[in-house]
Scaffold this motif. Structure first.
Motif, PDB file in Angstrom:
ATOM      1  N   HIS A 182       0.788  -1.223   0.000  1.00  0.00           N
ATOM      2  CA  HIS A 182       0.000   0.000   0.000  1.00  0.00           C
ATOM      3  C   HIS A 182       0.829   1.286   0.000  1.00  0.00           C
ATOM      4  CE1 HIS A 182      -3.772   2.118   0.246  1.00  0.00           C
ATOM      5  NE2 HIS A 182      -3.266   2.876   1.190  1.00  0.00           N
ATOM      6  N   SER A 183       1.818   1.393   0.848  1.00  0.00           N
ATOM      7  CA  SER A 183       2.597   2.635   0.921  1.00  0.00           C
ATOM      8  C   SER A 183       3.318   2.912  -0.401  1.00  0.00           C
ATOM      9  CB  SER A 183       3.589   2.595   2.085  1.00  0.00           C
ATOM     10  OG  SER A 183       2.897   2.567   3.315  1.00  0.00           O
ATOM     11  N   ILE A 184       3.906   1.894  -0.998  1.00  0.00           N
ATOM     12  CA  ILE A 184       4.584   2.086  -2.279  1.00  0.00           C
ATOM     13  C   ILE A 184       3.578   2.451  -3.365  1.00  0.00           C
ATOM     14  CG2 ILE A 184       5.890   0.952  -4.116  1.00  0.00           C
ATOM     15  CD1 ILE A 184       7.399  -0.594  -1.922  1.00  0.00           C
ATOM     16  N   THR A 185       2.427   1.796  -3.383  1.00  0.00           N
ATOM     17  CA  THR A 185       1.409   2.095  -4.399  1.00  0.00           C
ATOM     18  C   THR A 185       0.927   3.525  -4.287  1.00  0.00           C
ATOM     19  OG1 THR A 185       0.700  -0.214  -4.525  1.00  0.00           O
ATOM     20  CG2 THR A 185      -0.888   1.466  -5.255  1.00  0.00           C
ATOM     21  N   ILE A 186       0.570   3.960  -3.105  1.00  0.00           N
ATOM     22  CA  ILE A 186       0.032   5.313  -2.921  1.00  0.00           C
ATOM     23  C   ILE A 186       1.102   6.363  -3.215  1.00  0.00           C
ATOM     24  CG2 ILE A 186      -0.951   6.907  -1.229  1.00  0.00           C
ATOM     25  CD1 ILE A 186      -2.900   4.710  -2.353  1.00  0.00           C
ATOM     26  N   THR A 212      11.258   0.137   7.738  1.00  0.00           N
ATOM     27  CA  THR A 212       9.947   0.785   7.788  1.00  0.00           C
ATOM     28  C   THR A 212       9.158   0.469   6.526  1.00  0.00           C
ATOM     29  OG1 THR A 212      10.847   2.592   9.117  1.00  0.00           O
ATOM     30  CG2 THR A 212       8.749   3.004   7.992  1.00  0.00           C
ATOM     31  N   LEU A 213       9.794   0.647   5.376  1.00  0.00           N
ATOM     32  CA  LEU A 213       9.107   0.461   4.105  1.00  0.00           C
ATOM     33  C   LEU A 213       8.609  -0.968   3.936  1.00  0.00           C
ATOM     34  CD1 LEU A 213       8.254   1.761   1.435  1.00  0.00           C
ATOM     35  CD2 LEU A 213      10.482   1.104   0.509  1.00  0.00           C
ATOM     36  N   PHE A 214       9.380  -1.925   4.379  1.00  0.00           N
ATOM     37  CA  PHE A 214       8.984  -3.314   4.169  1.00  0.00           C
ATOM     38  C   PHE A 214       8.343  -3.946   5.406  1.00  0.00           C
ATOM     39  CE2 PHE A 214      11.826  -2.320   0.749  1.00  0.00           C
ATOM     40  CZ  PHE A 214      11.017  -2.690  -0.316  1.00  0.00           C
ATOM     41  N   SER A 215       7.838  -3.101   6.281  1.00  0.00           N
ATOM     42  CA  SER A 215       7.088  -3.599   7.435  1.00  0.00           C
ATOM     43  C   SER A 215       5.681  -4.021   6.994  1.00  0.00           C
ATOM     44  CB  SER A 215       6.979  -2.510   8.508  1.00  0.00           C
ATOM     45  OG  SER A 215       6.153  -1.447   8.049  1.00  0.00           O
ATOM     46  N   VAL A 216       5.069  -4.865   7.782  1.00  0.00           N
ATOM     47  CA  VAL A 216       3.689  -5.278   7.524  1.00  0.00           C
ATOM     48  C   VAL A 216       2.778  -4.055   7.557  1.00  0.00           C
ATOM     49  CG1 VAL A 216       1.763  -6.658   8.404  1.00  0.00           C
ATOM     50  CG2 VAL A 216       4.086  -7.614   8.382  1.00  0.00           C
ATOM     51  N   THR A 217       3.032  -3.143   8.466  1.00  0.00           N
ATOM     52  CA  THR A 217       2.210  -1.941   8.583  1.00  0.00           C
ATOM     53  C   THR A 217       2.238  -1.128   7.296  1.00  0.00           C
ATOM     54  OG1 THR A 217       2.671  -1.894  10.954  1.00  0.00           O
ATOM     55  CG2 THR A 217       1.807   0.128   9.975  1.00  0.00           C
ATOM     56  N   ALA A 218       3.417  -0.939   6.705  1.00  0.00           N
ATOM     57  CA  ALA A 218       3.533  -0.162   5.462  1.00  0.00           C
ATOM     58  C   ALA A 218       2.960  -0.926   4.274  1.00  0.00           C
ATOM     59  CB  ALA A 218       4.993   0.191   5.200  1.00  0.00           C
ATOM     60  N   ARG A 219       3.032  -2.230   4.310  1.00  0.00           N
ATOM     61  CA  ARG A 219       2.465  -3.039   3.228  1.00  0.00           C
ATOM     62  C   ARG A 219       0.942  -3.001   3.265  1.00  0.00           C
ATOM     63  NH1 ARG A 219       4.190  -6.656  -0.343  1.00  0.00           N
ATOM     64  NH2 ARG A 219       6.304  -6.674   0.435  1.00  0.00           N
ATOM     65  N   ARG A 220       0.366  -2.997   4.443  1.00  0.00           N
ATOM     66  CA  ARG A 220      -1.096  -3.042   4.578  1.00  0.00           C
ATOM     67  C   ARG A 220      -1.764  -1.669   4.529  1.00  0.00           C
ATOM     68  NH1 ARG A 220      -2.277  -7.310   9.442  1.00  0.00           N
ATOM     69  NH2 ARG A 220      -1.452  -9.155   8.404  1.00  0.00           N
ATOM     70  N   GLY A 221      -1.056  -0.613   4.921  1.00  0.00           N
ATOM     71  CA  GLY A 221      -1.660   0.718   4.979  1.00  0.00           C
ATOM     72  C   GLY A 221      -0.607   1.783   4.753  1.00  0.00           C
ATOM     73  N   TRP A 222      -1.047   3.023   4.727  1.00  0.00           N
ATOM     74  CA  TRP A 222      -0.129   4.136   4.475  1.00  0.00           C
ATOM     75  C   TRP A 222       0.762   4.380   5.687  1.00  0.00           C
ATOM     76  CZ3 TRP A 222       2.446   6.704   1.146  1.00  0.00           C
ATOM     77  CH2 TRP A 222       3.054   7.915   1.510  1.00  0.00           C
ATOM     78  N   VAL A 223       2.058   4.426   5.441  1.00  0.00           N
ATOM     79  CA  VAL A 223       3.053   4.834   6.431  1.00  0.00           C
ATOM     80  C   VAL A 223       3.872   5.934   5.776  1.00  0.00           C
ATOM     81  CG1 VAL A 223       5.101   4.132   7.736  1.00  0.00           C
ATOM     82  CG2 VAL A 223       3.144   2.585   7.564  1.00  0.00           C
ATOM     83  N   ALA A 224       3.926   7.077   6.411  1.00  0.00           N
ATOM     84  CA  ALA A 224       4.674   8.210   5.862  1.00  0.00           C
ATOM     85  C   ALA A 224       6.170   7.922   5.881  1.00  0.00           C
ATOM     86  CB  ALA A 224       4.373   9.468   6.668  1.00  0.00           C
ATOM     87  N   PRO A 225       6.907   8.526   4.963  1.00  0.00           N
ATOM     88  CA  PRO A 225       8.367   8.342   4.942  1.00  0.00           C
ATOM     89  C   PRO A 225       9.007   8.730   6.270  1.00  0.00           C
ATOM     90  CG  PRO A 225       7.637   9.450   2.962  1.00  0.00           C
ATOM     91  CD  PRO A 225       6.455   9.400   3.891  1.00  0.00           C
ATOM     92  N   ASP A 226      10.079   8.018   6.618  1.00  0.00           N
ATOM     93  CA  ASP A 226      10.764   8.306   7.880  1.00  0.00           C
ATOM     94  C   ASP A 226      12.222   8.731   7.686  1.00  0.00           C
ATOM     95  OD1 ASP A 226      11.650   5.789   7.097  1.00  0.00           O
ATOM     96  OD2 ASP A 226      11.383   4.873   9.065  1.00  0.00           O
ATOM     97  N   LEU A 227      12.650   8.927   6.427  1.00  0.00           N
ATOM     98  CA  LEU A 227      13.978   9.493   6.180  1.00  0.00           C
ATOM     99  C   LEU A 227      13.869  10.970   5.807  1.00  0.00           C
ATOM    100  CD1 LEU A 227      15.815   6.673   4.183  1.00  0.00           C
ATOM    101  CD2 LEU A 227      16.224   7.388   6.546  1.00  0.00           C
TER     102      LEU A 227
END
Length: 144
Positions: A72-76, A120-135
């Motif tokens: 999800h995060s990569i797609t969005i 962060t990017l490859f966490s389950v949380t980022a895969r399932r929903g939006w996670v804002a960049p952390d760098l």
């Protein structure tokens, strides 16, 4: 790169879940997003592409799990990058604009790792929903 007919074939192949799996490359992901944004006014890329990608993966026998398939995060972020890029691209047909986009950041399939830590990017949380960049923040706005 792709000509206009190829972009349409890729985008519509994603929508219909008929695009041959070997053709679902990084460039095809960008082309499909560009097609949906520019040519399919009946679709809302941010709302509809997640389901389209999941359905396509399933039609190809690929799992959508906590470790593979839809992200999800990569797609969005990718949709937002394509949308922003199309507003900056030189005038011309979608193939010309897509070729221009692919000469920049979007041409690198690892571009999200410039903005997110790998874990962060490859966490389950980022895969399932939006996670804002952390760098560093993305240089364009994201519709979540």
């Amino acid at each position: 790169m792709y000509d206009p007919a190829a972009i349409t074939r890729i985008g519509e192949g994603l929508i219909a879940a008929t695009l041959p799996r070997p053709e679902w490359t990084h460039a095809a992901h960008v082309a499909a997003a560009a097609h949906v944004i520019a040519a399919r006014r009946d679709l809302d890329a941010e709302a509809d592409m997640p389901g389209l990608i999941r359905r396509y993966n399933e039609a190809c026998g690929a799992a959508n799990s906590d470790t593979m398939g839809y992200h999800h995060s990569i797609t969005i972020a990718s949709i937002a990058a394509v949308r922003a890029g199309l507003t900056l691209a030189p005038s011309g047909d979608l193939a010309t604009q897509l070729a221009w986009l692919m000469t920049g950041m979007l041409g690198d399939k690892y571009w999200p790792e410039r903005f997110w830590r790998h874990d962060t990017l490859f966490s389950v949380t980022a895969r399932r929903g939006w996670v804002a960049p952390d760098l560093v923040p993305l240089p364009f706005s994201v519709r979540t």
